[in-house]
Design an enzyme around this catalytic site. Structure first.
Site, PDB file in Angstrom:
ATOM      1  N   ALA A  25      -0.753  -0.430  11.536  1.00  8.08           N
ATOM      2  CA  ALA A  25       0.685  -0.147  11.575  1.00  8.08           C
ATOM      3  C   ALA A  25       0.960   1.351  11.464  1.00  8.08           C
ATOM      4  O   ALA A  25       0.055   2.173  11.383  1.00  8.08           O
ATOM      5  CB  ALA A  25       1.374  -0.895  10.429  1.00  8.08           C
ATOM      6  N   HIS A  72      -5.440  -1.447   8.620  1.00 10.25           N
ATOM      7  CA  HIS A  72      -4.167  -0.752   8.828  1.00 10.25           C
ATOM      8  C   HIS A  72      -3.930  -0.629  10.325  1.00 10.25           C
ATOM      9  O   HIS A  72      -4.425   0.291  10.981  1.00 10.25           O
ATOM     10  CB  HIS A  72      -4.211   0.623   8.172  1.00 10.25           C
ATOM     11  CG  HIS A  72      -2.849   1.216   7.910  1.00 10.25           C
ATOM     12  ND1 HIS A  72      -1.708   0.791   8.560  1.00 10.25           N
ATOM     13  CD2 HIS A  72      -2.434   2.204   7.054  1.00 10.25           C
ATOM     14  CE1 HIS A  72      -0.668   1.480   8.133  1.00 10.25           C
ATOM     15  NE2 HIS A  72      -1.084   2.349   7.216  1.00 10.25           N
ATOM     16  N   PRO A 124       0.829  -1.210   0.000  1.00 11.15           N
ATOM     17  CA  PRO A 124       0.000   0.000   0.000  1.00 11.15           C
ATOM     18  C   PRO A 124       0.858   1.252   0.000  1.00 11.15           C
ATOM     19  O   PRO A 124       1.825   1.347   0.747  1.00 11.15           O
ATOM     20  CB  PRO A 124      -0.816  -0.126   1.294  1.00 11.15           C
ATOM     21  CG  PRO A 124      -0.079  -1.104   2.137  1.00 11.15           C
ATOM     22  CD  PRO A 124       0.624  -2.025   1.212  1.00 11.15           C
ATOM     23  N   ARG A 167      -2.335  -5.349   8.953  1.00 11.17           N
ATOM     24  CA  ARG A 167      -0.930  -4.948   8.846  1.00 11.17           C
ATOM     25  C   ARG A 167      -0.445  -4.436  10.194  1.00 11.17           C
ATOM     26  O   ARG A 167      -1.123  -3.629  10.840  1.00 11.17           O
ATOM     27  CB  ARG A 167      -0.764  -3.863   7.786  1.00 11.17           C
ATOM     28  CG  ARG A 167       0.694  -3.590   7.419  1.00 11.17           C
ATOM     29  CD  ARG A 167       0.828  -2.474   6.402  1.00 11.17           C
ATOM     30  NE  ARG A 167       1.990  -2.676   5.538  1.00 11.17           N
ATOM     31  CZ  ARG A 167       2.766  -1.707   5.080  1.00 11.17           C
ATOM     32  NH1 ARG A 167       2.512  -0.442   5.393  1.00 11.17           N
ATOM     33  NH2 ARG A 167       3.780  -1.966   4.293  1.00 11.17           N
ATOM     34  N   ARG A 198      14.360  -1.635   9.167  1.00  7.40           N
ATOM     35  CA  ARG A 198      15.671  -1.609   8.516  1.00  7.40           C
ATOM     36  C   ARG A 198      16.750  -1.993   9.533  1.00  7.40           C
ATOM     37  O   ARG A 198      16.611  -1.784  10.727  1.00  7.40           O
ATOM     38  CB  ARG A 198      15.944  -0.227   7.937  1.00  7.40           C
ATOM     39  CG  ARG A 198      15.008   0.114   6.787  1.00  7.40           C
ATOM     40  CD  ARG A 198      15.436   1.395   6.094  1.00  7.40           C
ATOM     41  NE  ARG A 198      14.546   1.692   4.987  1.00  7.40           N
ATOM     42  CZ  ARG A 198      14.660   1.177   3.768  1.00  7.40           C
ATOM     43  NH1 ARG A 198      15.620   0.315   3.510  1.00  7.40           N
ATOM     44  NH2 ARG A 198      13.815   1.509   2.813  1.00  7.40           N
ATOM     45  N   TYR A 211      -0.856   4.867  13.050  1.00 10.39           N
ATOM     46  CA  TYR A 211      -2.251   5.292  12.907  1.00 10.39           C
ATOM     47  C   TYR A 211      -3.073   4.720  14.062  1.00 10.39           C
ATOM     48  O   TYR A 211      -2.528   4.133  14.994  1.00 10.39           O
ATOM     49  CB  TYR A 211      -2.761   4.925  11.518  1.00 10.39           C
ATOM     50  CG  TYR A 211      -1.966   5.643  10.445  1.00 10.39           C
ATOM     51  CD1 TYR A 211      -2.019   7.038  10.334  1.00 10.39           C
ATOM     52  CD2 TYR A 211      -1.089   4.965   9.617  1.00 10.39           C
ATOM     53  CE1 TYR A 211      -1.248   7.715   9.406  1.00 10.39           C
ATOM     54  CE2 TYR A 211      -0.313   5.634   8.686  1.00 10.39           C
ATOM     55  CZ  TYR A 211      -0.390   7.010   8.585  1.00 10.39           C
ATOM     56  OH  TYR A 211       0.395   7.692   7.680  1.00 10.39           O
TER      57      TYR A 211
END
Length: 363
Positions: A173, A171, A24, A223, A265, A176
């Site tokens: 994640a 959503h 998305p 997610r 990351r 939000y």
């Protein structure tokens, strides 16, 4: 020998033919009224492949859920009808498409919601908003409002199915509203929705329950970003908290279409791994993050985990034929960051070229 990346996988009741999904990505090409556009239909059509899965940009669940200018919704009859042009275009290519559903909570603006912004608690985001002013202090949601928002997610999910979507992704994640309840940094409530990880996970579970009860588990996904720091997210025990969330999903809804996990990351000072969440969830997993720049890592990830899809974002934006480029190891177009959020503009959206094989000269 065919790579696992290009072997079938069942997601809900869908028979995917490969494991590259489009992540998305908010790209602000809807109208100011939050209606999808013909340009968006063309965009998703360009990236659809036979048996491939696309996940839309985040879609507002209600007029009060907030958003950003030119982001789409799924709460009016007009929006339902407009989304049909998108889903029809994808299905004509043999593809599948899920709608990602969101409520922005404290990350939106009262000028867009028409009322004071809301969140789990009265903890504002740090820093200056895109509007050039400090972020607003949210009002903590009441318990009755929490139930109402869960119902809004369910209604938007029903609207999505009426629009022709194959399913929805909640959503939960990236800072939000659902994530604001889960993380201890944004939730200091003292009622049944705050305090320990079990209480902070309650809203995510209630939203999932409501959507599953409305459209079925096989059309529902969620997610999560366990290690996410975007928009001031942090938790006192990331692994413990999100392992609990995933375990609750496994115990209560083992037939969800998938769980979408955002990988962090690499950080030299901390150990980021999806292993604890993989151990708790037995169904399909979409892994996102760290694959845009070097898609070759997608091959290795699906070889290691037979229940895994790989979501790619910016490279999918810049390469409408990404699946074939990855399959054939063709070079990728570079994406243009300056056009990511260019409302109403096809440039950097529907004008990226497909791969052209170099012509060989003849003697």
């Amino acid at each position: 020998m065919t790579s696992a990346l290009f072997t079938p996988l069942k997601v809900g009741k869908l028979a995917l033919q490969h494991r590259l999904a489009m992540s998305p990505m908010t790209r602000n090409r809807a109208t100011i009224q939050a209606d999808p556009t013909d340009m968006m239909a063309e965009y998703y059509k360009q990236r659809a492949t036979k048996g491939g899965l696309l996940i839309t940009e985040a879609v507002g669940i209600s007029a009060t859920a907030g958003g950003y200018p030119n982001t789409p919704g799924l709460f009016t009859d007009a929006q339902v009808q407009k989304w049909k042009t998108v889903t029809d275009a994808v299905h004509q290519q043999g593809g599948f498409i899920f709608a990602q559903l969101w409520h922005l909570g404290r990350t939106t603006f009262s000028a867009l919601t028409g009322s004071q912004i809301v969140s789990a608690s009265d903890i504002p985001l740090n820093g200056i908003s895109p509007a050039g002013a400090p972020y607003e202090t949210p009002r903590p949601l009441t318990q009755s409002e929490i139930k109402s928002i869960a119902a809004d997610f369910a209604q938007a999910a029903e609207n999505a199915i009426a629009s022709g979507f194959d399913g929805v992704e909640i959503h939960g994640a990236n800072g939000y509203l659902v994530d604001q309840f889960i993380n201890s940094s944004s939730n200091n409530r003292t009622d049944e929705y705050g305090g320990n990880k079990e209480n902070r996970a309650r809203f995510a579970m209630e939203v999932t329950d409501a959507v599953v009860n409305k459209i079925g588990a096989e059309k529902t996904a969620i997610r999560l970003s366990p290690y996410g720091e975007f928009q001031d997210m942090d938790d006192e025990d990331r692994v413990g908290t999100f392992s609990h969330v995933v375990k609750q999903l496994q115990d209560n809804h083992p037939n969800l279409a998938y769980i979408h996990l955002v990988e962090a990351r690499l950080d030299q000072d901390r150990s980021w791994t999806l292993a604890p969440f993989r151990a708790a969830w037995k169904g399909p997993i979409i892994a996102a993050g760290n694959y845009t720049e070097d898609y070759k890592t997608a091959y290795a990830e699906t070889e290691k985990h037979d229940n895994t899809l790989i979501a790619i974002g910016r490279a999918f934006l810049a390469n409408p034929d990404l699946v074939e480029r990855v399959r054939n190891h063709w070079p990728l177009n570079d994406y243009d960051r300056n056009t990511f959020y260019a409302a109403g503009e096809p440039k950097g959206y529907t004008d990226y070229p497909t791969y052209q094989k170099p012509q060989t000269s003849q003697a």
